[in-house]
Scaffold this motif. Sequence first.
Motif, mmCIF file in Angstrom:
data_model
loop_
_atom_site.group_PDB
_atom_site.id
_atom_site.type_symbol
_atom_site.label_atom_id
_atom_site.label_comp_id
_atom_site.label_asym_id
_atom_site.label_seq_id
_atom_site.Cartn_x
_atom_site.Cartn_y
_atom_site.Cartn_z
ATOM 1 N N SER A 51 -22.700 -27.634 -28.282
ATOM 2 C CA SER A 51 -21.270 -27.657 -28.030
ATOM 3 C C SER A 51 -20.601 -28.484 -29.104
ATOM 4 C CB SER A 51 -20.989 -28.266 -26.654
ATOM 5 O OG SER A 51 -19.599 -28.417 -26.487
ATOM 6 N N ASN A 52 -19.536 -27.952 -29.670
ATOM 7 C CA ASN A 52 -18.779 -28.691 -30.669
ATOM 8 C C ASN A 52 -17.593 -29.401 -30.047
ATOM 9 O OD1 ASN A 52 -20.430 -27.958 -32.806
ATOM 10 N ND2 ASN A 52 -19.373 -26.017 -33.072
ATOM 11 N N GLU A 53 -17.384 -29.200 -28.774
ATOM 12 C CA GLU A 53 -16.251 -29.799 -28.084
ATOM 13 C C GLU A 53 -16.715 -30.977 -27.229
ATOM 14 O OE1 GLU A 53 -12.771 -29.045 -27.761
ATOM 15 O OE2 GLU A 53 -13.180 -27.965 -29.615
ATOM 16 N N PRO A 54 -15.953 -32.076 -27.236
ATOM 17 C CA PRO A 54 -16.238 -33.153 -26.289
ATOM 18 C C PRO A 54 -16.067 -32.645 -24.857
ATOM 19 C CG PRO A 54 -14.719 -33.894 -27.991
ATOM 20 C CD PRO A 54 -14.856 -32.401 -28.132
ATOM 21 N N LEU A 55 -16.615 -33.356 -23.908
ATOM 22 C CA LEU A 55 -16.599 -32.967 -22.508
ATOM 23 C C LEU A 55 -15.211 -32.547 -22.022
ATOM 24 C CD1 LEU A 55 -18.168 -32.733 -19.841
ATOM 25 C CD2 LEU A 55 -17.671 -35.145 -19.447
ATOM 26 N N PHE A 56 -14.173 -33.300 -22.386
ATOM 27 C CA PHE A 56 -12.812 -33.011 -21.932
ATOM 28 C C PHE A 56 -11.965 -32.337 -23.003
ATOM 29 C CE2 PHE A 56 -14.183 -36.502 -19.167
ATOM 30 C CZ PHE A 56 -13.959 -35.915 -17.935
ATOM 31 N N GLY A 57 -12.594 -31.787 -24.031
ATOM 32 C CA GLY A 57 -11.853 -31.135 -25.103
ATOM 33 C C GLY A 57 -11.470 -32.115 -26.196
ATOM 34 N N LEU A 58 -11.068 -31.568 -27.324
ATOM 35 C CA LEU A 58 -10.736 -32.397 -28.486
ATOM 36 C C LEU A 58 -9.343 -32.999 -28.380
ATOM 37 C CD1 LEU A 58 -12.267 -33.253 -30.977
ATOM 38 C CD2 LEU A 58 -11.336 -31.283 -32.179
ATOM 39 N N GLY A 59 -8.370 -32.269 -27.892
ATOM 40 C CA GLY A 59 -7.014 -32.790 -27.793
ATOM 41 C C GLY A 59 -6.238 -32.610 -29.088
ATOM 42 N N GLU A 60 -5.197 -33.414 -29.232
ATOM 43 C CA GLU A 60 -4.307 -33.339 -30.393
ATOM 44 C C GLU A 60 -4.685 -34.388 -31.426
ATOM 45 O OE1 GLU A 60 -1.817 -31.050 -30.802
ATOM 46 O OE2 GLU A 60 -2.566 -30.148 -28.934
ATOM 47 N N SER A 61 -4.521 -34.039 -32.681
ATOM 48 C CA SER A 61 -4.800 -34.957 -33.781
ATOM 49 C C SER A 61 -3.848 -36.155 -33.716
ATOM 50 C CB SER A 61 -4.623 -34.216 -35.108
ATOM 51 O OG SER A 61 -4.843 -35.086 -36.189
ATOM 52 N N ILE A 62 -4.398 -37.343 -33.935
ATOM 53 C CA ILE A 62 -3.578 -38.561 -34.008
ATOM 54 C C ILE A 62 -3.919 -39.296 -35.289
ATOM 55 C CG2 ILE A 62 -3.146 -38.936 -31.554
ATOM 56 C CD1 ILE A 62 -5.557 -40.751 -31.433
ATOM 57 N N SER A 63 -2.930 -39.893 -35.902
ATOM 58 C CA SER A 63 -3.197 -40.597 -37.160
ATOM 59 C C SER A 63 -2.640 -42.013 -37.163
ATOM 60 C CB SER A 63 -2.628 -39.806 -38.342
ATOM 61 O OG SER A 63 -1.238 -39.612 -38.171
ATOM 62 N N ALA A 64 -1.572 -42.279 -36.414
ATOM 63 C CA ALA A 64 -1.001 -43.624 -36.400
ATOM 64 C C ALA A 64 -2.038 -44.616 -35.897
ATOM 65 C CB ALA A 64 0.241 -43.656 -35.508
ATOM 66 N N ASN A 65 -2.215 -45.693 -36.624
ATOM 67 C CA ASN A 65 -3.125 -46.787 -36.259
ATOM 68 C C ASN A 65 -4.601 -46.428 -36.337
ATOM 69 O OD1 ASN A 65 -0.956 -48.651 -35.629
ATOM 70 N ND2 ASN A 65 -0.594 -47.352 -33.857
ATOM 71 N N PHE A 66 -4.949 -45.399 -37.113
ATOM 72 C CA PHE A 66 -6.340 -44.989 -37.298
ATOM 73 C C PHE A 66 -6.646 -44.834 -38.786
ATOM 74 C CE2 PHE A 66 -5.756 -43.876 -32.935
ATOM 75 C CZ PHE A 66 -7.008 -43.907 -32.360
ATOM 76 N N THR A 67 -7.872 -45.136 -39.172
ATOM 77 C CA THR A 67 -8.397 -44.811 -40.493
ATOM 78 C C THR A 67 -9.366 -43.665 -40.281
ATOM 79 O OG1 THR A 67 -8.201 -47.097 -41.253
ATOM 80 C CG2 THR A 67 -9.731 -45.684 -42.454
ATOM 81 N N GLY A 68 -9.045 -42.486 -40.803
ATOM 82 C CA GLY A 68 -9.865 -41.295 -40.599
ATOM 83 C C GLY A 68 -9.234 -40.365 -39.579
ATOM 84 N N GLU A 69 -10.021 -39.347 -39.170
ATOM 85 C CA GLU A 69 -9.535 -38.342 -38.222
ATOM 86 C C GLU A 69 -9.888 -38.716 -36.788
ATOM 87 O OE1 GLU A 69 -9.514 -33.920 -39.552
ATOM 88 O OE2 GLU A 69 -11.432 -34.810 -40.176
ATOM 89 N N ALA A 70 -8.889 -38.582 -35.909
ATOM 90 C CA ALA A 70 -9.108 -38.854 -34.479
ATOM 91 C C ALA A 70 -8.254 -37.896 -33.661
ATOM 92 C CB ALA A 70 -8.759 -40.298 -34.157
ATOM 93 N N TRP A 71 -8.670 -37.693 -32.420
ATOM 94 C CA TRP A 71 -7.979 -36.786 -31.515
ATOM 95 C C TRP A 71 -7.819 -37.443 -30.150
ATOM 96 C CZ3 TRP A 71 -11.936 -35.727 -34.776
ATOM 97 C CH2 TRP A 71 -11.677 -34.820 -35.813
ATOM 98 N N LEU A 72 -6.699 -37.138 -29.499
ATOM 99 C CA LEU A 72 -6.379 -37.707 -28.193
ATOM 100 C C LEU A 72 -6.166 -36.585 -27.181
ATOM 101 C CD1 LEU A 72 -5.493 -40.175 -26.417
ATOM 102 C CD2 LEU A 72 -3.161 -39.678 -27.197
ATOM 103 N N GLN A 73 -6.855 -36.698 -26.050
ATOM 104 C CA GLN A 73 -6.704 -35.745 -24.947
ATOM 105 C C GLN A 73 -6.320 -36.540 -23.698
ATOM 106 O OE1 GLN A 73 -6.120 -32.814 -24.314
ATOM 107 N NE2 GLN A 73 -7.831 -31.663 -23.541
ATOM 108 N N PRO A 74 -5.029 -36.524 -23.284
ATOM 109 C CA PRO A 74 -4.651 -37.223 -22.049
ATOM 110 C C PRO A 74 -5.399 -36.618 -20.857
ATOM 111 C CG PRO A 74 -2.707 -36.589 -23.323
ATOM 112 C CD PRO A 74 -3.888 -35.880 -23.934
ATOM 113 N N LEU A 75 -5.835 -37.465 -19.941
ATOM 114 C CA LEU A 75 -6.570 -36.995 -18.763
ATOM 115 C C LEU A 75 -5.789 -37.210 -17.472
ATOM 116 C CD1 LEU A 75 -10.151 -38.304 -19.637
ATOM 117 C CD2 LEU A 75 -9.202 -36.016 -20.014
#
Length: 174
Positions: A44-68
């Motif tokens: 599976s290439n997806e995290p358990l709860f899905g990848l969510g939306e890309s976030i960049s503020a306050n991060f170095t690199g690529e990150a994604w947020l999925q509200p639960l």
Amino acid sequence: MRTKVAMIACMFVVSMVLSSCNHSKQSSNSKMEDNKMKNEVVTSNEPLFGLGESISANFTGEAWLQPLSSVDEYDCSLYNVTFAPGTRNNWHSHAVGQILLCTEGIGYYQEKGKAARRLVPGSVVNIPANTLHWHGAAPDSRFTHIGITPKVGENSAEWGDPVTDEEYNVAVKL
């Protein structure tokens, strides 16, 4: 009284999330066993709860947020954060604190002035109020955690400087 009700509600939501994770893992394991019998590989290439939306503020690199979950009456917010390999958030603190439930990959958590802690699925991090810290993925692994912000109404985050490459490399012992 309201605080006790909010904390009980938050604990209920967390127990439901963990129960869901366990059920999903059991279902996934039995599917994998069935497929192994057929000589098929399941990934599976997806995290358990899905990848969510890309976030960049306050991060170095690529990150994604999925509200639960963020039910106002609970005064508690749950969210899934996925970090690409080597990604980390900036130094920051939370007025009331934060809880991390690690679900995938290898990551790190570090409080300012302390050694970093290696995180794996099943790791739980209880971050005290007003503690300057960062968390993120190992250089060679995606990392996912469920973040829990209790007492959302009074739990502001204070964001600081990015974690430098030198700080990160020392923390993960590159």
